[in-house]
Design a protein around this motif. Sequence first.
Motif, mmCIF file in Angstrom:
data_model
loop_
_atom_site.group_PDB
_atom_site.id
_atom_site.type_symbol
_atom_site.label_atom_id
_atom_site.label_comp_id
_atom_site.label_asym_id
_atom_site.label_seq_id
_atom_site.Cartn_x
_atom_site.Cartn_y
_atom_site.Cartn_z
ATOM 1 N N SER A 175 0.835 -1.216 0.000
ATOM 2 C CA SER A 175 0.000 0.000 0.000
ATOM 3 C C SER A 175 0.863 1.257 0.000
ATOM 4 C CB SER A 175 -0.915 0.045 1.236
ATOM 5 O OG SER A 175 -1.318 -1.227 1.657
ATOM 6 N N VAL A 176 1.920 1.242 0.815
ATOM 7 C CA VAL A 176 2.776 2.427 0.965
ATOM 8 C C VAL A 176 3.554 2.700 -0.316
ATOM 9 C CG1 VAL A 176 4.718 3.413 2.235
ATOM 10 C CG2 VAL A 176 2.957 2.140 3.457
ATOM 11 N N ALA A 177 4.161 1.652 -0.887
ATOM 12 C CA ALA A 177 4.949 1.836 -2.117
ATOM 13 C C ALA A 177 4.063 2.329 -3.256
ATOM 14 C CB ALA A 177 5.632 0.528 -2.493
ATOM 15 N N LEU A 178 2.893 1.709 -3.399
ATOM 16 C CA LEU A 178 2.027 2.078 -4.524
ATOM 17 C C LEU A 178 1.398 3.456 -4.344
ATOM 18 C CD1 LEU A 178 0.345 -1.339 -5.392
ATOM 19 C CD2 LEU A 178 2.154 -0.145 -6.634
ATOM 20 N N TYR A 179 1.294 3.924 -3.119
ATOM 21 C CA TYR A 179 0.787 5.273 -2.867
ATOM 22 C C TYR A 179 1.602 6.301 -3.644
ATOM 23 C CZ TYR A 179 -0.237 9.589 -0.309
ATOM 24 O OH TYR A 179 -0.576 10.872 0.023
ATOM 25 N N PHE A 180 2.924 6.084 -3.680
ATOM 26 C CA PHE A 180 3.806 7.022 -4.381
ATOM 27 C C PHE A 180 3.994 6.684 -5.857
ATOM 28 C CE2 PHE A 180 5.324 7.570 0.048
ATOM 29 C CZ PHE A 180 5.104 8.937 0.151
ATOM 30 N N MET A 181 3.768 5.417 -6.218
ATOM 31 C CA MET A 181 4.116 4.968 -7.568
ATOM 32 C C MET A 181 2.979 5.049 -8.574
ATOM 33 S SD MET A 181 6.507 1.674 -6.664
ATOM 34 C CE MET A 181 7.210 1.518 -8.299
ATOM 35 N N ALA A 182 1.728 5.018 -8.098
ATOM 36 C CA ALA A 182 0.618 4.935 -9.054
ATOM 37 C C ALA A 182 -0.674 5.484 -8.471
ATOM 38 C CB ALA A 182 0.403 3.477 -9.472
ATOM 39 N N ASP A 183 -1.534 5.968 -9.350
ATOM 40 C CA ASP A 183 -2.932 6.229 -8.997
ATOM 41 C C ASP A 183 -3.705 4.959 -9.317
ATOM 42 O OD1 ASP A 183 -2.785 8.928 -8.116
ATOM 43 O OD2 ASP A 183 -2.594 9.580 -10.205
ATOM 44 N N ILE A 184 -4.500 4.501 -8.360
ATOM 45 C CA ILE A 184 -5.220 3.234 -8.515
ATOM 46 C C ILE A 184 -6.700 3.477 -8.278
ATOM 47 C CG2 ILE A 184 -5.508 0.903 -7.586
ATOM 48 C CD1 ILE A 184 -2.494 1.142 -6.700
ATOM 49 N N GLU A 185 -7.502 3.045 -9.237
ATOM 50 C CA GLU A 185 -8.953 3.228 -9.136
ATOM 51 C C GLU A 185 -9.657 1.913 -9.446
ATOM 52 O OE1 GLU A 185 -12.570 5.763 -11.306
ATOM 53 O OE2 GLU A 185 -10.507 5.924 -12.068
ATOM 54 N N ILE A 186 -10.417 1.401 -8.489
ATOM 55 C CA ILE A 186 -11.210 0.193 -8.749
ATOM 56 C C ILE A 186 -12.419 0.579 -9.593
ATOM 57 C CG2 ILE A 186 -12.669 -1.585 -7.695
ATOM 58 C CD1 ILE A 186 -10.682 -1.765 -5.409
#
Length: 271
Positions: free
Chosen positions: A160-171
């Motif tokens: 969760s922490v790494a992806l917070y900075f690496m990508a915008d994620i939308e279900i």
Amino acid sequence: MKNLATETKKILKDYNIRLNKRLGQHYLIDDSKRQKILSYADLKDDDTILEIGPGIGTLTIPLASRAGKVIAIEKDKRIATILKDRLKDYENVELIIGDALKIDFPYFNKIVSNLPYKISSPITFKLLEYDFDFGILMYQREFAERMIAKPGTKDYSRLSVALYFMADIEILDYVPRSAFLPPPKVDSVILKLTPKGKINGIFERTCRALFQHKRKKARNALIESFHEISADADPRKIVELIDPRLLEKRVFTLTAEEILKISNELKRVIS
């Protein structure tokens, strides 16, 4: 026209193929969900689409009909033989037989895939090493919820922490297990993944050290797993130089920005 479930079963029967659940081979048989994926991808004539785990071409063929080029990477040689047969009328598909985790990807600007769930984490991080517009991807629901989990929740993790900075994620949509053949034991989601930035090595190592002890205070977690960050420094001396207000918090309550601040302070004091 045959529906997708009937068509998939016939192809597998004709080629005498039994799908291997252990390898994460679950083929989408719900055409309404397939059409949603294609719609979300907003396909254009000049798009080059990467597809990982194309299987028998459930997405590959409609992708090839709408995009400029499709690069399909399939690990299973038997399945790739079927796909090759089905793609003989499509000159804009490059089929690569190999392990997506081990090969360099050619240029692509979008990725559209029903990803093999076994490699969800490593393939996501590998994809985010590349520059592309966005991906429309299928993930196991539990994994997707960990991707976007907030601090203080049970699903909050290093991911969760790494992806917070690496990508915008939308279900974008939820997909029941009945939409696949054979049905997996879990539900799935379709999500949009848009690259945002890269993370540095010290941040990644700090996350790894902290989340090995997510219920402990950050101070204790860092001391106990400091070997993940540095083999040379004395962890007890180093942590005394970090903001104590952050180190008193339990790891799973730290925000991504707070973890970044800890990693920046570690970088400063270690160097």
